[in-house]
Design a protein around this motif. Structure first.
Motif, PDB file in Angstrom:
ATOM      1  N   LEU A 283       0.824  -1.205   0.000  1.00 40.59           N
ATOM      2  CA  LEU A 283       0.000   0.000   0.000  1.00 40.59           C
ATOM      3  C   LEU A 283       0.858   1.256   0.000  1.00 40.59           C
ATOM      4  CD1 LEU A 283      -2.720   1.398   0.195  1.00 40.59           C
ATOM      5  CD2 LEU A 283      -2.684   1.046   2.644  1.00 40.59           C
ATOM      6  N   GLU A 284       1.830   1.303   0.924  1.00 42.32           N
ATOM      7  CA  GLU A 284       2.664   2.502   1.028  1.00 42.32           C
ATOM      8  C   GLU A 284       3.568   2.643  -0.197  1.00 42.32           C
ATOM      9  OE1 GLU A 284       2.115   0.395   3.390  1.00 42.32           O
ATOM     10  OE2 GLU A 284       1.478   1.478   5.187  1.00 42.32           O
ATOM     11  N   VAL A 285       4.181   1.517  -0.614  1.00 45.84           N
ATOM     12  CA  VAL A 285       5.121   1.589  -1.737  1.00 45.84           C
ATOM     13  C   VAL A 285       4.408   2.078  -2.994  1.00 45.84           C
ATOM     14  CG1 VAL A 285       6.593   0.264  -3.280  1.00 45.84           C
ATOM     15  CG2 VAL A 285       6.654  -0.175  -0.831  1.00 45.84           C
ATOM     16  N   TYR A 286       3.283   1.439  -3.341  1.00 52.45           N
ATOM     17  CA  TYR A 286       2.615   1.797  -4.585  1.00 52.45           C
ATOM     18  C   TYR A 286       2.001   3.192  -4.514  1.00 52.45           C
ATOM     19  CZ  TYR A 286       3.415  -2.942  -6.151  1.00 52.45           C
ATOM     20  OH  TYR A 286       4.015  -4.101  -6.526  1.00 52.45           O
ATOM     21  N   THR A 287       1.602   3.597  -3.304  1.00 53.07           N
ATOM     22  CA  THR A 287       1.074   4.951  -3.175  1.00 53.07           C
ATOM     23  C   THR A 287       2.181   5.978  -3.420  1.00 53.07           C
ATOM     24  OG1 THR A 287      -0.545   4.146  -1.589  1.00 53.07           O
ATOM     25  CG2 THR A 287      -0.225   6.517  -1.684  1.00 53.07           C
ATOM     26  N   VAL A 288       3.357   5.728  -2.813  1.00 49.07           N
ATOM     27  CA  VAL A 288       4.478   6.649  -3.016  1.00 49.07           C
ATOM     28  C   VAL A 288       4.849   6.709  -4.502  1.00 49.07           C
ATOM     29  CG1 VAL A 288       6.954   6.949  -2.611  1.00 49.07           C
ATOM     30  CG2 VAL A 288       5.423   6.501  -0.696  1.00 49.07           C
ATOM     31  N   VAL A 289       4.870   5.546  -5.156  1.00 52.66           N
ATOM     32  CA  VAL A 289       5.240   5.517  -6.572  1.00 52.66           C
ATOM     33  C   VAL A 289       4.208   6.265  -7.417  1.00 52.66           C
ATOM     34  CG1 VAL A 289       5.462   3.984  -8.560  1.00 52.66           C
ATOM     35  CG2 VAL A 289       6.672   3.479  -6.457  1.00 52.66           C
ATOM     36  N   ALA A 290       2.913   6.063  -7.100  1.00 54.35           N
ATOM     37  CA  ALA A 290       1.873   6.788  -7.833  1.00 54.35           C
ATOM     38  C   ALA A 290       2.061   8.294  -7.672  1.00 54.35           C
ATOM     39  CB  ALA A 290       0.486   6.363  -7.342  1.00 54.35           C
TER      40      ALA A 290
END
Lengths: 221, 225
Positions: free
Chosen positions: B188-195
């Motif tokens: 959740l955190e990783v993909y949110t940061v990448v988005a």
């Protein structure tokens, strides 16, 4: 080294490819129809004079236009389940990603089309006592839709190509099925060539249609 | 309810930034090769030699109607067997996106060149310019100005499409995100940061485009009304 082409090893699995094509078409129709309908709604919200309505719509459009679809699909597949505590299927993730993206892009097309209609048309509608909604439905949209037809068709073509991204989360669409065939039969050349040709044959008539529409509706009315 | 914890993601931000750098490399190279190739294909399509013009039309249509992911797989998995060379994910990505975007750039070039008034060609001919000279000195400088918004839009599309190279294991931003998500168990955190990273990267590009369009509109050459 001379490669001997062997397409029989792909066509032996025609039923596997057919399932894939069905998966592609199914995903395309759902994402396209809901995406365009949603785009019309968001486009009209975006056009609203009330800032509380138009600003959130604008934020939505910018967020989904400015992030790659693949990131959205992966986010819905891997991150969303953590938030809501429910498994998200590959189909659902791909559907959500592509639909929300299509809504954002087509919203801009709809907004541009509505904006391109002269102010006098609104005033004329008002002058003969039509409400805002009625003017929109009877006067503005019929004219605007004609102008929006070419960009909407190109959007449809983009959506059709986008459906291949669903293979990344293993939804059985055409490319995913070709991957399967390629890994069974060790024939990536033939498998991926067949998929490329399939897409080419499906989309070529659609591209020709875009050219036709552009010539008919593009410049003048 | 999920407990948001960005510490693990932000602690490894270098890892993601490396991915971002790799993404920008492929993006830059695809532009560097794609734009001249696009011009060449556009000129080929407008050529009076029927075989050349039909061939170029076919290349444009083929690369515009097949999904970029299929092209990438073809160049990565199929081409190496066909010509028996080793293909690295990097070379396959640059090759795919150069050719793919050149097909789109070709159409932009063609539209831009066609939009220039016929009288300009005739005037150049009248003062004794050959076709190539006229193209270089009269037509292209005017056409390029009109093409800039379309170019910028296409480049943004290209930047978004580069996420696909994660599927052939090239360490772009998306690939690094997948790695980090499985390492930290914090998708959740990783993909949110990448988005968010992609969002701001593309936002900067699109804002620059809007600025440029306004600038061109002021000099009376833009597409903005």
């Amino acid at each position: 080294m001379q490669h001997t082409w062997n397409f029989a090893s792909v066509f032996a699995y025609w039923d596997v490819l057919l399932i894939g094509l069905w998966g592609t078409v199914y995903l395309f129709v759902l994402t396209c129809v809901i995406g365009l309908a949603g785009g019309l709604v968001v486009g009209m919200l975006r056009y609203s004079k009330n800032g509380w309505i138009s600003y959130p719509a604008r934020l939505y459009v910018e967020v989904f236009r400015n992030t790659p679809v693949l990131v959205q699909i992966i986010w819905f597949f891997f991150a969303l389940p953590v938030v809501i505590g429910v498994e998200v299927s590959a189909f659902m993730a791909a559907f959500l990603g592509i639909t929300l993206n299509t809504i954002a892009f087509s919203a801009e097309v709809f907004r541009g089309g509505i904006q391109s209609i002269e102010r006098e048309q609104w005033e004329a509608g008002k002058a003969i006592g039509m409400s805002y909604a009625k003017t929109m439905r009877r006067i503005i949209l019929p004219q605007a839709l004609k102008r929006m037809l070419p960009p909407l068709t190109s959007r449809g073509i983009e959506v059709f190509k986008m459906s291949t991204l669903a293979s990344v989360v293993a939804y059985p669409e055409t490319l995913q099925q070709a991957k399967l065939i390629a890994s069974y039969e060790y024939n990536p050349i033939e498998a991926y060539t067949v998929v490329a040709i399939m897409f080419f044959l499906v989309l070529l008539p659609m591209v020709q249609l875009t050219y036709l529409l552009e010539r008919r509706f593009g410049k003048s009315d | 309810m999920h407990n948001w914890d960005f510490a693990a993601t932000l602690g490894d931000i270098d890892f993601l930034l490396l991915g971002l750098w790799n993404t920008l490399q492929v993006f830059g190279l695809a532009l560097v090769f794609g734009i001249p190739l696009g011009l060449a294909i556009a000129l080929g399509r407008m050529s009076r030699i029927p075989v050349l013009s039909q061939l170029c039309s076919f290349v444009i249509e083929f690369f515009r109607t097949t999904p970029p992911l299929v092209q990438l797989f073809w160049f990565f998995f199929a081409l190496p067997i066909l010509i028996s060379v080793q293909m690295t994910p990097f070379v396959a990505s640059v090759l795919t996106f150069s050719i793919q975007s050149s097909a789109f750039f070709a159409e932009i070039f063609r539209g831009g060149i066609n939009s220039i008034d016929k009288g300009q060609w005739e005037a150049a001919k009248a003062i004794g310019m050959t076709r190539p000279v006229c193209l270089r000195r009269i037509i292209l400088p005017q056409a390029v100005k009109r093409m800039i918004p379309a170019f910028a839009e296409r480049s943004i599309e290209l930047l978004k499409t580069t996420t696909l190279i994660s599927t052939v294991s090239y360490a772009d931003l998306m690939f690094q995100a997948n790695e980090l998500a499985s390492k930290t168990f914090r998708p959740l955190e990783v993909y949110t940061v990448v988005a968010v990273m992609y969002f701001f990267l593309i936002l900067v590009f699109s804002q620059l485009t809007i600025l440029l369009e306004h600038r061109l509109a002021r000099s009376g050459e833009g597409t903005l009304r």
